[in-house]
Design a protein around this motif. Structure first.
Motif: not given
Ligand code: SAM
Length: 241
Positions: A71-77, A120-123, A138-139, A96-101
Protein backbone atom coordinates in the motif's frame (compact mmCIF):
# COMPACT_ATOMS: atom_id res chain seq x y z
CA UNK A 1 -19.75 -0.36 8.06
CA UNK A 2 -20.09 3.41 7.75
CA UNK A 3 -23.47 4.85 6.76
CA UNK A 4 -23.48 7.86 4.45
CA UNK A 5 -25.11 11.09 5.57
CA UNK A 6 -26.07 13.44 2.75
CA UNK A 7 -27.00 17.04 3.62
CA UNK A 8 -30.64 18.00 3.22
CA UNK A 9 -31.40 21.12 1.16
CA UNK A 10 -31.82 23.16 4.37
CA UNK A 11 -28.52 21.85 5.79
CA UNK A 12 -26.76 22.72 2.52
CA UNK A 13 -28.13 26.28 2.59
CA UNK A 14 -26.99 26.69 6.19
CA UNK A 15 -23.60 25.14 5.37
CA UNK A 16 -22.97 27.60 2.52
CA UNK A 17 -23.96 30.54 4.68
CA UNK A 18 -21.55 29.45 7.44
CA UNK A 19 -18.82 28.80 4.87
CA UNK A 20 -19.17 32.33 3.45
CA UNK A 21 -18.94 33.83 6.96
CA UNK A 22 -15.83 31.77 7.65
CA UNK A 23 -14.16 32.70 4.35
CA UNK A 24 -14.87 36.35 5.12
CA UNK A 25 -13.29 36.00 8.57
CA UNK A 26 -10.25 34.24 7.07
CA UNK A 27 -9.91 36.72 4.20
CA UNK A 28 -6.79 38.58 5.32
CA UNK A 29 -5.20 36.02 7.62
CA UNK A 30 -1.69 35.22 6.36
CA UNK A 31 -1.46 31.62 5.13
CA UNK A 32 0.92 29.17 6.85
CA UNK A 33 3.44 27.07 4.95
CA UNK A 34 2.19 23.48 4.66
CA UNK A 35 4.91 21.66 6.65
CA UNK A 36 5.02 24.41 9.32
CA UNK A 37 1.26 24.21 9.75
CA UNK A 38 1.39 20.53 10.70
CA UNK A 39 4.66 20.66 12.66
CA UNK A 40 3.37 23.49 14.85
CA UNK A 41 0.23 21.49 15.70
CA UNK A 42 1.94 18.14 16.18
CA UNK A 43 0.88 17.82 19.83
CA UNK A 44 -2.83 18.29 19.10
CA UNK A 45 -3.09 16.91 15.55
CA UNK A 46 -4.42 13.42 16.38
CA UNK A 47 -6.86 14.69 19.00
CA UNK A 48 -8.33 17.36 16.70
CA UNK A 49 -8.63 15.06 13.70
CA UNK A 50 -10.16 12.26 15.72
CA UNK A 51 -12.73 14.70 17.11
CA UNK A 52 -13.89 15.42 13.56
CA UNK A 53 -13.36 12.15 11.67
CA UNK A 54 -13.06 9.34 14.22
CA UNK A 55 -15.67 7.20 12.39
CA UNK A 56 -13.90 7.53 9.05
CA UNK A 57 -10.49 6.64 10.56
CA UNK A 58 -12.03 3.76 12.50
CA UNK A 59 -13.70 2.18 9.47
CA UNK A 60 -11.70 3.12 6.38
CA UNK A 61 -10.04 -0.32 6.25
CA UNK A 62 -13.45 -1.89 5.57
CA UNK A 63 -13.51 -0.26 2.13
CA UNK A 64 -10.43 -2.22 1.04
CA UNK A 65 -10.92 -5.58 -0.60
CA UNK A 66 -8.90 -8.31 -2.27
CA UNK A 67 -5.46 -9.60 -1.39
CA UNK A 68 -3.32 -6.58 -0.67
CA UNK A 69 0.38 -6.92 0.07
CA UNK A 70 1.54 -3.39 -0.69
CA UNK A 71 0.00 0.00 0.00
CA UNK A 72 1.21 3.50 -0.83
CA UNK A 73 -0.19 6.20 1.48
CA UNK A 74 0.56 9.74 0.24
CA UNK A 75 0.36 12.48 2.87
CA UNK A 76 0.22 9.76 5.54
CA UNK A 77 0.89 12.22 8.40
CA UNK A 78 0.77 10.46 11.77
CA UNK A 79 -0.92 7.44 10.19
CA UNK A 80 -4.40 7.82 11.71
CA UNK A 81 -5.90 5.87 8.79
CA UNK A 82 -3.48 2.94 9.15
CA UNK A 83 -4.91 1.47 12.34
CA UNK A 84 -8.06 0.30 10.63
CA UNK A 85 -6.14 -0.96 7.60
CA UNK A 86 -3.71 -2.95 9.79
CA UNK A 87 -6.69 -4.50 11.58
CA UNK A 88 -7.86 -5.97 8.27
CA UNK A 89 -4.40 -6.55 6.74
CA UNK A 90 -1.93 -7.06 9.63
CA UNK A 91 0.95 -8.00 7.33
CA UNK A 92 0.53 -5.30 4.70
CA UNK A 93 3.73 -3.48 3.60
CA UNK A 94 3.11 0.26 3.75
CA UNK A 95 5.06 3.03 2.05
CA UNK A 96 4.16 6.44 3.43
CA UNK A 97 5.24 9.78 1.97
CA UNK A 98 4.89 13.04 3.86
CA UNK A 99 6.51 16.48 3.83
CA UNK A 100 6.56 16.74 7.61
CA UNK A 101 9.28 14.87 9.53
CA UNK A 102 7.40 15.61 12.76
CA UNK A 103 4.27 13.86 11.51
CA UNK A 104 6.33 10.88 10.28
CA UNK A 105 8.11 10.57 13.63
CA UNK A 106 4.77 10.16 15.39
CA UNK A 107 3.71 7.56 12.85
CA UNK A 108 6.98 5.65 13.32
CA UNK A 109 6.48 5.56 17.09
CA UNK A 110 2.93 4.14 16.73
CA UNK A 111 3.73 1.36 14.28
CA UNK A 112 7.32 0.34 15.04
CA UNK A 113 6.40 -3.36 14.81
CA UNK A 114 5.13 -3.03 11.22
CA UNK A 115 6.77 -3.40 7.81
CA UNK A 116 6.70 0.25 6.92
CA UNK A 117 8.84 2.47 4.73
CA UNK A 118 8.52 6.18 5.50
CA UNK A 119 9.75 8.83 3.08
CA UNK A 120 10.03 12.50 3.99
CA UNK A 121 9.41 14.15 0.64
CA UNK A 122 6.99 16.01 -1.59
CA UNK A 123 4.73 13.42 -3.19
CA UNK A 124 4.45 15.49 -6.37
CA UNK A 125 8.20 15.23 -6.90
CA UNK A 126 9.09 11.86 -5.36
CA UNK A 127 9.72 9.32 -8.08
CA UNK A 128 7.36 6.34 -7.98
CA UNK A 129 8.18 3.10 -9.82
CA UNK A 130 5.80 1.63 -12.37
CA UNK A 131 3.24 -0.93 -11.13
CA UNK A 132 4.64 -1.71 -7.67
CA UNK A 133 1.68 -1.13 -5.32
CA UNK A 134 -1.53 -3.14 -5.04
CA UNK A 135 -3.37 -0.10 -3.70
CA UNK A 136 -2.73 3.63 -3.22
CA UNK A 137 -4.43 5.80 -0.63
CA UNK A 138 -4.69 9.45 0.35
CA UNK A 139 -6.58 10.80 3.35
CA UNK A 140 -7.29 14.49 3.97
CA UNK A 141 -4.30 15.76 2.04
CA UNK A 142 -5.16 16.58 -1.59
CA UNK A 143 -7.72 19.32 -0.93
CA UNK A 144 -4.84 21.82 -0.70
CA UNK A 145 -3.93 21.62 -4.38
CA UNK A 146 -5.22 23.03 -7.62
CA UNK A 147 -6.75 21.07 -10.50
CA UNK A 148 -3.60 20.93 -12.64
CA UNK A 149 -1.41 19.92 -9.71
CA UNK A 150 -3.80 17.11 -8.80
CA UNK A 151 -3.74 15.91 -12.42
CA UNK A 152 -0.01 15.31 -11.99
CA UNK A 153 -0.34 13.22 -8.82
CA UNK A 154 -3.25 11.15 -10.14
CA UNK A 155 -1.16 10.29 -13.23
CA UNK A 156 1.71 9.18 -10.97
CA UNK A 157 -0.59 7.11 -8.77
CA UNK A 158 -2.14 5.42 -11.82
CA UNK A 159 1.34 4.55 -13.04
CA UNK A 160 2.58 3.14 -9.73
CA UNK A 161 -0.49 0.96 -9.01
CA UNK A 162 -0.36 -2.58 -10.42
CA UNK A 163 -2.82 -3.61 -13.15
CA UNK A 164 -6.11 -4.52 -11.45
CA UNK A 165 -5.25 -2.41 -8.41
CA UNK A 166 -7.12 0.60 -7.10
CA UNK A 167 -6.84 3.99 -5.42
CA UNK A 168 -8.88 5.14 -2.42
CA UNK A 169 -9.20 8.78 -1.44
CA UNK A 170 -10.91 10.14 1.67
CA UNK A 171 -11.05 13.91 1.49
CA UNK A 172 -12.92 17.16 1.78
CA UNK A 173 -14.75 17.78 -1.50
CA UNK A 174 -16.71 20.87 -2.48
CA UNK A 175 -20.48 20.47 -2.21
CA UNK A 176 -21.11 22.64 -5.29
CA UNK A 177 -19.24 24.68 -7.88
CA UNK A 178 -19.85 27.86 -5.87
CA UNK A 179 -17.95 26.38 -2.90
CA UNK A 180 -15.08 25.29 -5.19
CA UNK A 181 -14.87 28.77 -6.73
CA UNK A 182 -15.13 30.71 -3.45
CA UNK A 183 -12.31 28.67 -1.87
CA UNK A 184 -10.14 29.02 -4.97
CA UNK A 185 -10.72 32.79 -5.09
CA UNK A 186 -9.54 33.13 -1.49
CA UNK A 187 -6.48 30.97 -2.25
CA UNK A 188 -5.55 33.16 -5.26
CA UNK A 189 -6.18 36.33 -3.26
CA UNK A 190 -3.84 35.17 -0.48
CA UNK A 191 -1.18 34.12 -2.98
CA UNK A 192 -1.16 37.64 -4.44
CA UNK A 193 -1.59 39.61 -1.23
CA UNK A 194 1.20 37.77 0.61
CA UNK A 195 3.48 37.33 -2.44
CA UNK A 196 3.56 33.56 -2.16
CA UNK A 197 5.71 31.94 -4.87
CA UNK A 198 3.66 29.73 -7.22
CA UNK A 199 5.47 26.54 -6.10
CA UNK A 200 5.18 27.20 -2.33
CA UNK A 201 2.71 24.90 -0.55
CA UNK A 202 0.35 26.78 1.75
CA UNK A 203 -2.29 25.41 4.06
CA UNK A 204 -5.45 26.79 2.45
CA UNK A 205 -8.37 24.51 1.58
CA UNK A 206 -9.28 24.39 -2.12
CA UNK A 207 -11.58 21.37 -2.46
CA UNK A 208 -12.80 20.28 -5.88
CA UNK A 209 -16.32 19.08 -6.58
CA UNK A 210 -16.87 15.34 -6.94
CA UNK A 211 -17.50 15.90 -10.68
CA UNK A 212 -14.06 17.52 -11.08
CA UNK A 213 -12.43 14.77 -9.02
CA UNK A 214 -13.96 12.09 -11.26
CA UNK A 215 -12.95 13.99 -14.41
CA UNK A 216 -9.34 14.19 -13.18
CA UNK A 217 -9.11 10.55 -12.13
CA UNK A 218 -10.52 9.39 -15.46
CA UNK A 219 -8.15 11.66 -17.37
CA UNK A 220 -5.29 10.03 -15.43
CA UNK A 221 -6.41 6.66 -16.83
CA UNK A 222 -8.58 5.19 -14.05
CA UNK A 223 -11.39 3.16 -15.61
CA UNK A 224 -14.21 3.86 -13.19
CA UNK A 225 -14.66 5.93 -10.07
CA UNK A 226 -17.27 5.28 -7.39
CA UNK A 227 -18.35 7.04 -4.22
CA UNK A 228 -18.11 4.60 -1.31
CA UNK A 229 -19.23 6.95 1.44
CA UNK A 230 -20.08 10.54 2.16
CA UNK A 231 -20.69 12.59 5.26
CA UNK A 232 -21.31 16.23 4.38
CA UNK A 233 -18.12 17.42 2.70
CA UNK A 234 -16.10 14.30 3.50
CA UNK A 235 -16.18 11.68 0.77
CA UNK A 236 -14.47 8.34 0.29
CA UNK A 237 -14.02 7.47 -3.38
CA UNK A 238 -12.44 4.55 -5.19
CA UNK A 239 -10.83 4.59 -8.63
CA UNK A 240 -9.98 1.30 -10.35
CA UNK A 241 -6.99 0.80 -12.61
C1 SAM B 1 -4.41 16.81 7.15
S1 SAM B 1 -2.91 15.89 7.13
C2 SAM B 1 -3.50 14.23 6.81
C3 SAM B 1 -2.59 13.19 7.41
C4 SAM B 1 -3.19 11.79 7.45
N1 SAM B 1 -3.39 11.29 6.12
C5 SAM B 1 -4.49 11.85 8.23
O1 SAM B 1 -5.56 11.78 7.62
O2 SAM B 1 -4.42 12.02 9.45
C6 SAM B 1 -2.19 16.30 5.57
C7 SAM B 1 -0.79 15.72 5.44
O3 SAM B 1 -0.36 15.86 4.08
C8 SAM B 1 1.00 16.23 4.10
N2 SAM B 1 1.31 16.89 2.82
C9 SAM B 1 0.73 17.99 2.30
N3 SAM B 1 1.26 18.26 1.10
C10 SAM B 1 2.19 17.32 0.84
C11 SAM B 1 3.09 17.07 -0.25
N4 SAM B 1 3.12 17.86 -1.32
N5 SAM B 1 3.92 16.00 -0.17
C12 SAM B 1 3.91 15.19 0.93
N6 SAM B 1 3.08 15.38 2.00
C13 SAM B 1 2.23 16.43 1.95
C14 SAM B 1 1.14 17.14 5.31
O4 SAM B 1 2.48 17.25 5.76
C15 SAM B 1 0.23 16.44 6.32
O5 SAM B 1 0.91 15.50 7.10
Amino acid sequence: MLKSKIRTHEEQVEYMSELKDWLQKEHDTPPEKMADFFSSRIDIYDKVHLEHWSKEYEHIGEFFDGNIDTLLDIGCGTGLELNSIYRKYPKIKVTGIDLSEDMLNQLRAKYNNKDINLIADDYFEHSLKKEVYDVALSVQTLHHFKYEKKKKIYGKLFNTIKAGGYYIECDYMASCIEEEQLCLELYEYKHNKFNIPEDEFIHVDIPLTLEHQIELLKSAGFSDVSVLYENGGTKIIRANK
